[in-house]
Design a protein around this motif. Structure first.
Motif, PDB file in Angstrom:
ATOM      1  N   GLN A  52       0.861  -1.186   0.000  1.00 37.05           N
ATOM      2  CA  GLN A  52       0.000   0.000   0.000  1.00 37.05           C
ATOM      3  C   GLN A  52       0.897   1.235   0.000  1.00 37.05           C
ATOM      4  O   GLN A  52       1.821   1.321   0.818  1.00 37.05           O
ATOM      5  CB  GLN A  52      -0.910   0.050   1.236  1.00 37.05           C
ATOM      6  CG  GLN A  52      -1.974  -1.011   1.269  1.00 37.05           C
ATOM      7  CD  GLN A  52      -1.575  -2.192   2.132  1.00 37.05           C
ATOM      8  OE1 GLN A  52      -0.670  -2.096   2.942  1.00 37.05           O
ATOM      9  NE2 GLN A  52      -2.246  -3.309   1.945  1.00 37.05           N
ATOM     10  N   SER A  65      -2.933   0.300  -3.877  1.00 36.16           N
ATOM     11  CA  SER A  65      -2.519  -1.044  -3.484  1.00 36.16           C
ATOM     12  C   SER A  65      -2.006  -1.777  -4.715  1.00 36.16           C
ATOM     13  O   SER A  65      -2.649  -1.753  -5.767  1.00 36.16           O
ATOM     14  CB  SER A  65      -3.689  -1.809  -2.880  1.00 36.16           C
ATOM     15  OG  SER A  65      -4.161  -1.155  -1.730  1.00 36.16           O
ATOM     16  N   VAL A 108      -4.314  -3.423  -7.413  1.00 38.49           N
ATOM     17  CA  VAL A 108      -5.486  -3.945  -6.715  1.00 38.49           C
ATOM     18  C   VAL A 108      -6.147  -2.868  -5.855  1.00 38.49           C
ATOM     19  O   VAL A 108      -6.812  -3.164  -4.868  1.00 38.49           O
ATOM     20  CB  VAL A 108      -5.119  -5.186  -5.858  1.00 38.49           C
ATOM     21  CG1 VAL A 108      -4.763  -6.359  -6.729  1.00 38.49           C
ATOM     22  CG2 VAL A 108      -4.009  -4.877  -4.879  1.00 38.49           C
ATOM     23  N   THR A 109      -5.990  -1.621  -6.251  1.00 34.42           N
ATOM     24  CA  THR A 109      -6.595  -0.502  -5.531  1.00 34.42           C
ATOM     25  C   THR A 109      -8.111  -0.606  -5.638  1.00 34.42           C
ATOM     26  O   THR A 109      -8.657  -0.854  -6.712  1.00 34.42           O
ATOM     27  CB  THR A 109      -6.118   0.841  -6.113  1.00 34.42           C
ATOM     28  OG1 THR A 109      -4.697   0.844  -6.141  1.00 34.42           O
ATOM     29  CG2 THR A 109      -6.623   2.006  -5.297  1.00 34.42           C
ATOM     30  N   THR A 110      -8.806  -0.394  -4.532  1.00 34.14           N
ATOM     31  CA  THR A 110     -10.265  -0.516  -4.513  1.00 34.14           C
ATOM     32  C   THR A 110     -10.918   0.652  -5.253  1.00 34.14           C
ATOM     33  O   THR A 110     -10.377   1.765  -5.255  1.00 34.14           O
ATOM     34  CB  THR A 110     -10.793  -0.566  -3.068  1.00 34.14           C
ATOM     35  OG1 THR A 110     -10.360   0.612  -2.385  1.00 34.14           O
ATOM     36  CG2 THR A 110     -10.282  -1.798  -2.338  1.00 34.14           C
ATOM     37  N   PRO A 111     -12.080   0.415  -5.865  1.00 32.06           N
ATOM     38  CA  PRO A 111     -12.765   1.485  -6.620  1.00 32.06           C
ATOM     39  C   PRO A 111     -13.139   2.692  -5.764  1.00 32.06           C
ATOM     40  O   PRO A 111     -13.183   3.815  -6.269  1.00 32.06           O
ATOM     41  CB  PRO A 111     -14.023   0.798  -7.154  1.00 32.06           C
ATOM     42  CG  PRO A 111     -13.701  -0.660  -7.151  1.00 32.06           C
ATOM     43  CD  PRO A 111     -12.754  -0.871  -6.020  1.00 32.06           C
ATOM     44  N   ASP A 112     -13.426   2.483  -4.480  1.00 26.14           N
ATOM     45  CA  ASP A 112     -13.797   3.630  -3.635  1.00 26.14           C
ATOM     46  C   ASP A 112     -12.640   4.624  -3.493  1.00 26.14           C
ATOM     47  O   ASP A 112     -12.866   5.824  -3.338  1.00 26.14           O
ATOM     48  CB  ASP A 112     -14.294   3.176  -2.267  1.00 26.14           C
ATOM     49  CG  ASP A 112     -13.224   2.473  -1.452  1.00 26.14           C
ATOM     50  OD1 ASP A 112     -12.415   1.752  -2.059  1.00 26.14           O
ATOM     51  OD2 ASP A 112     -13.210   2.636  -0.205  1.00 26.14           O
ATOM     52  N   GLN A 113     -11.402   4.141  -3.581  1.00 24.51           N
ATOM     53  CA  GLN A 113     -10.249   5.045  -3.534  1.00 24.51           C
ATOM     54  C   GLN A 113     -10.215   5.933  -4.777  1.00 24.51           C
ATOM     55  O   GLN A 113      -9.906   7.117  -4.696  1.00 24.51           O
ATOM     56  CB  GLN A 113      -8.943   4.250  -3.422  1.00 24.51           C
ATOM     57  CG  GLN A 113      -8.768   3.532  -2.110  1.00 24.51           C
ATOM     58  CD  GLN A 113      -8.588   4.484  -0.948  1.00 24.51           C
ATOM     59  OE1 GLN A 113      -7.883   5.477  -1.036  1.00 24.51           O
ATOM     60  NE2 GLN A 113      -9.252   4.181   0.149  1.00 24.51           N
TER      61      GLN A 113
END
Length: 142
Positions: free
Chosen positions: A52, A61, A84-89
């Motif tokens: 991260q 991420s 693999v960064t989350t969509p909310d970020q």
């Protein structure tokens, strides 16, 4: 390729940071974590680690697919890491781009061109440009 690599070299090699010194500085400031633990620049990483990286305003991420220490071309980066960064970020990032300077506190920093023009419109009298210096003296009797 090697089974392990230094985290600072890997982040530079896969183009997360422009230079290795910036990657080292990010590690020292606690902006790089593995498994929610801050790491030193010399920390060795291996395949499968999830890293991260805090880059304001979001936390990216990345999953290590292959540890490397030599910089590769941008087209080859997907072979060495997976985002693999989350969509909310990414939503947070988009919202910060949209808000832009609208949240800038008044009186902080240099005024924008728009602020300057609004100020000039406010301080310049409306009749300044239209003022006629020819007085109507016909109605006056001396």
């Amino acid at each position: 390729m090697a089974g392990e690599a230094r985290i600072d070299k890997w982040m530079w090699a896969v183009r997360i940071f422009k230079s290795r010194s910036i990657a080292v500085e990010a590690c020292k400031k606690g902006r790089v974590m593995i498994n929610d633990k801050q790491v030193k620049p010399s920390r060795m990483i291996k395949t499968g680690d999830v890293i991260q990286v805090k880059k304001s305003p979001i936390v990216y991420s990345f999953k290590v697919l292959q540890p490397i220490e030599r910089r590769v071309g941008a087209k080859l980066v997907p072979e060495y890491m997976e985002n693999v960064t989350t969509p909310d970020q990414y939503e947070i990032l988009e919202m910060s781009k949209i808000s832009g300077f609208m949240n800038r506190a008044r009186g902080t920093g240099r005024p924008t061109k728009r602020d300057r023009r609004d100020l000039e419109d406010f301080t310049t009298p409306e009749f300044y440009d239209d003022f006629d210096f020819d007085f109507d003296l016909e109605g006056e009797e001396e």
